[in-house]
Design an enzyme around this catalytic site. Structure first.
Site, PDB file in Angstrom:
ATOM      1  N   ARG A   1       0.820  -1.214   0.000  1.00  0.00           N
ATOM      2  CA  ARG A   1       0.000   0.000   0.000  1.00  0.00           C
ATOM      3  C   ARG A   1       0.858   1.270   0.000  1.00  0.00           C
ATOM      4  O   ARG A   1       0.456   2.282  -0.569  1.00  0.00           O
ATOM      5  CB  ARG A   1      -0.932   0.000   1.211  1.00  0.00           C
ATOM      6  CG  ARG A   1      -2.075  -0.962   0.994  1.00  0.00           C
ATOM      7  CD  ARG A   1      -3.009  -0.978   2.153  1.00  0.00           C
ATOM      8  NE  ARG A   1      -4.272  -1.589   1.764  1.00  0.00           N
ATOM      9  CZ  ARG A   1      -5.201  -1.947   2.613  1.00  0.00           C
ATOM     10  NH1 ARG A   1      -5.025  -1.745   3.904  1.00  0.00           N
ATOM     11  NH2 ARG A   1      -6.321  -2.482   2.192  1.00  0.00           N
TER      12      ARG A   1
ATOM     13  N   GLY B   1     -13.030  -4.377   1.248  1.00  0.00           N
ATOM     14  CA  GLY B   1     -14.418  -3.943   1.390  1.00  0.00           C
ATOM     15  C   GLY B   1     -14.844  -2.944   0.324  1.00  0.00           C
ATOM     16  O   GLY B   1     -15.962  -3.031  -0.210  1.00  0.00           O
TER      17      GLY B   1
ATOM     18  N   LYS C   1     -18.711 -17.304   3.470  1.00  0.00           N
ATOM     19  CA  LYS C   1     -20.151 -17.161   3.666  1.00  0.00           C
ATOM     20  C   LYS C   1     -20.881 -16.504   2.500  1.00  0.00           C
ATOM     21  O   LYS C   1     -20.410 -15.545   1.924  1.00  0.00           O
ATOM     22  CB  LYS C   1     -20.400 -16.340   4.931  1.00  0.00           C
ATOM     23  CG  LYS C   1     -19.967 -17.085   6.157  1.00  0.00           C
ATOM     24  CD  LYS C   1     -20.544 -16.475   7.395  1.00  0.00           C
ATOM     25  CE  LYS C   1     -20.213 -17.368   8.583  1.00  0.00           C
ATOM     26  NZ  LYS C   1     -20.206 -16.659   9.829  1.00  0.00           N
TER      27      LYS C   1
ATOM     28  N   GLY D   1      -9.006  -9.187   0.399  1.00  0.00           N
ATOM     29  CA  GLY D   1      -7.886  -9.499   1.286  1.00  0.00           C
ATOM     30  C   GLY D   1      -7.433 -10.945   1.227  1.00  0.00           C
ATOM     31  O   GLY D   1      -6.241 -11.228   1.044  1.00  0.00           O
TER      32      GLY D   1
HETATM   33  P1  AMP Z   1     -14.428 -14.498   3.195  1.00  0.00           P
HETATM   34  O1  AMP Z   1     -13.827 -13.609   4.243  1.00  0.00           O
HETATM   35  O2  AMP Z   1     -15.882 -14.736   3.353  1.00  0.00           O
HETATM   36  O3  AMP Z   1     -14.033 -14.082   1.788  1.00  0.00           O
HETATM   37  O4  AMP Z   1     -13.791 -15.918   3.442  1.00  0.00           O
HETATM   38  C1  AMP Z   1     -12.433 -16.207   3.306  1.00  0.00           C
HETATM   39  C2  AMP Z   1     -12.144 -17.433   4.089  1.00  0.00           C
HETATM   40  O5  AMP Z   1     -13.002 -18.473   3.649  1.00  0.00           O
HETATM   41  C3  AMP Z   1     -10.741 -17.948   3.951  1.00  0.00           C
HETATM   42  O6  AMP Z   1     -10.062 -17.772   5.158  1.00  0.00           O
HETATM   43  C4  AMP Z   1     -10.945 -19.451   3.650  1.00  0.00           C
HETATM   44  O7  AMP Z   1     -10.130 -20.264   4.423  1.00  0.00           O
HETATM   45  C5  AMP Z   1     -12.398 -19.676   4.014  1.00  0.00           C
HETATM   46  N1  AMP Z   1     -12.985 -20.823   3.316  1.00  0.00           N
HETATM   47  C6  AMP Z   1     -12.907 -21.133   2.026  1.00  0.00           C
HETATM   48  N2  AMP Z   1     -13.535 -22.294   1.767  1.00  0.00           N
HETATM   49  C7  AMP Z   1     -14.027 -22.723   2.943  1.00  0.00           C
HETATM   50  C8  AMP Z   1     -14.773 -23.882   3.336  1.00  0.00           C
HETATM   51  N3  AMP Z   1     -15.110 -24.819   2.449  1.00  0.00           N
HETATM   52  N4  AMP Z   1     -15.119 -24.008   4.635  1.00  0.00           N
HETATM   53  C9  AMP Z   1     -14.767 -23.066   5.527  1.00  0.00           C
HETATM   54  N5  AMP Z   1     -14.080 -21.957   5.221  1.00  0.00           N
HETATM   55  C10 AMP Z   1     -13.709 -21.798   3.942  1.00  0.00           C
END
Ligand code: AMP
Length: 396
Positions: free
Chosen positions: A35, A376, A197, A353
């Protein structure tokens, strides 16, 4: 609107909002200076024109003054990267800051202490913004990654520079590249969306449904979709309350003629651990006690085919738990397919990120057309929202 390349900063005191919210080690060493490096083109343009730069930034989320979040930690690195003296004011406002501002010679830099040491910053306080504004003749916003916040220094301050405000080079580049993908993509356009999620990705999926040809889904989101279609996902992450939303996405994709793909097979484990017992299942038939942590080989093959046939690719979110080596293959293979597509002339934009952490882990960060430095802010831009940091520069 003024464009930075057309502006002459000679003898101007320039308030430059950057995002120096860099990760620091326990010894306060910078772990990733991307950054800071990304702000140098704008700083150098101002200095080369004969202006002086007053740098505004935040670092972390301090509650009041917390020295571990002092911007003094970034001072040595910044000083190394520029040819001119960098002064430091140990409070963003107050007597010392005022004295340093008043005596700042042209072609020099003044770094102000973390703005978030004052709660007025995040509250978007107008008087605080006005005080900061009084330090400069021009306001340049180069903090795209903070553009989704309506804070004093990221948005509110712009009103005090009706004729002298603009984006810095980094922010302009971020906006241009995102617009290239969202407003004027070459088709077929494929969005690759992963992460844990569905809840946090729902708005972006809705916005993209009217723009893309294909949506490829990975990560934890898969399991909610499979569950919505009657599948069994064992102990995999899924969001019960999102099942109606998942059904709506599937229906909307049909309505808009968008191909939506979810994983066919899954690498599941008996624990969330790199050493856990692993087995491959159809994603809709994961037994009790097993947790899906990565996409399987059939899914990878299918997704790679689609990626290689696309003309524009937007990627946000890892396709599995890439932090654990035994479950990083899916994310790696998809990243590799996007790199290959890029080498074949496809336009690829990557951001977020965790996605950046993944491509850094795979040493691929320089192999895409554009890697957004924002998390974000990029997501909100892709959701079609108006970002306060952009609006405040564009409006009269
Ligand atoms: P997000 O912050 O929602 O973009 O999620 C990123 C995180 O999702 C990363 O740290 C991944 O390790 C996690 N992730 C990816 N696939 C899975 C999964 N099948 N089950 C649980 N966590 C996951």
């Amino acid at each position: 609107m003024i464009h930075i390349q057309d502006y002459n900063f000679k003898d101007k005191k320039v308030l430059l909002r950057v995002d120096y919210n860099v990760p620091l080690s326990e010894k306060f060493e910078i772990e990733d200076a991307t950054r800071i490096d990304a702000s140098l083109p704008t700083i150098n343009k101002i200095l080369d024109d004969g202006g002086s730069v007053i740098i505004l930034s935040h670092l972390g989320r301090p509650k009041g003054v917390e020295k571990k979040y002092s911007l003094e930690h970034v001072l040595p690195y910044l000083q190394k990267k520029v040819d001119v003296k960098v002064f430091f004011a140990n409070d963003a406002i107050g007597k010392e800051a005022q004295r340093l501002v008043d005596t700042l010679p042209s072609r020099k830099i003044l770094l102000l202490e973390n703005l978030r040491f004052h709660e007025e910053e995040t509250k978007g306080d107008v008087e605080f913004a006005e005080k900061l504004a009084s330090y400069g003749d021009v306001y340049v916003n180069d903090a795209f990654s903070a553009a989704h916040r309506k804070h004093a220094s990221t948005a509110v301050i712009a009103q005090f520079f009706p004729k002298n405000k603009m984006f810095g080079f980094l922010m302009q580049k971020e906006i241009d590249n995102l617009n290239k993908v969202l407003l004027n993509p070459k088709l077929p356009f494929t969005a690759v969306l992963g992460g844990s999620k569905i809840k946090t990705k729902i708005d972006i999926i809705h916005h993209l449904l009217t723009r893309v040809d294909n949506i490829i889904l990975g990560g934890g989101m898969n399991y909610t979709l499979h569950k919505a279609m009657g599948g069994e996902v064992g102990a995999s992450l899924y969001e019960e309350d999102m099942i109606p939303v998942a059904k709506e996405i599937i229906a909307k994709a049909k309505e808009y003629n968008v191909n939506i793909y979810y994983s066919i097979d899954t690498v599941a484990a008996d624990a969330f651990s790199n050493t856990a017992y692993r087995r491959l299942y159809y994603t809709s038939k994961i037994p009790k006690g097993m947790e899906g942590l990565d996409i399987g080989p059939e899914t990878i093959m299918r997704y790679r085919e689609i990626i290689l046939k696309s003309a524009t690719i937007l990627w946000n979110g890892p396709l599995g738990v890439f932090e654990l080596d035994n479950f990083s293959n899916g994310t790696f293979m998809i990243a590799d397919a996007i790199v290959r597509a890029t080498e074949n002339g496809v336009f690829s934009l990557v951001g977020g990120g965790d996605t950046i952490a993944a491509i850094n882990k795979f040493k691929m960060a320089d192999k895409f057309n554009y890697v957004s430095t924002a998390g974000g802010a990029m997501l909100e831009f892709c959701e079609g929202r108006t970002l306060p940091g952009i609006k405040s520069i564009m409006e009269d």
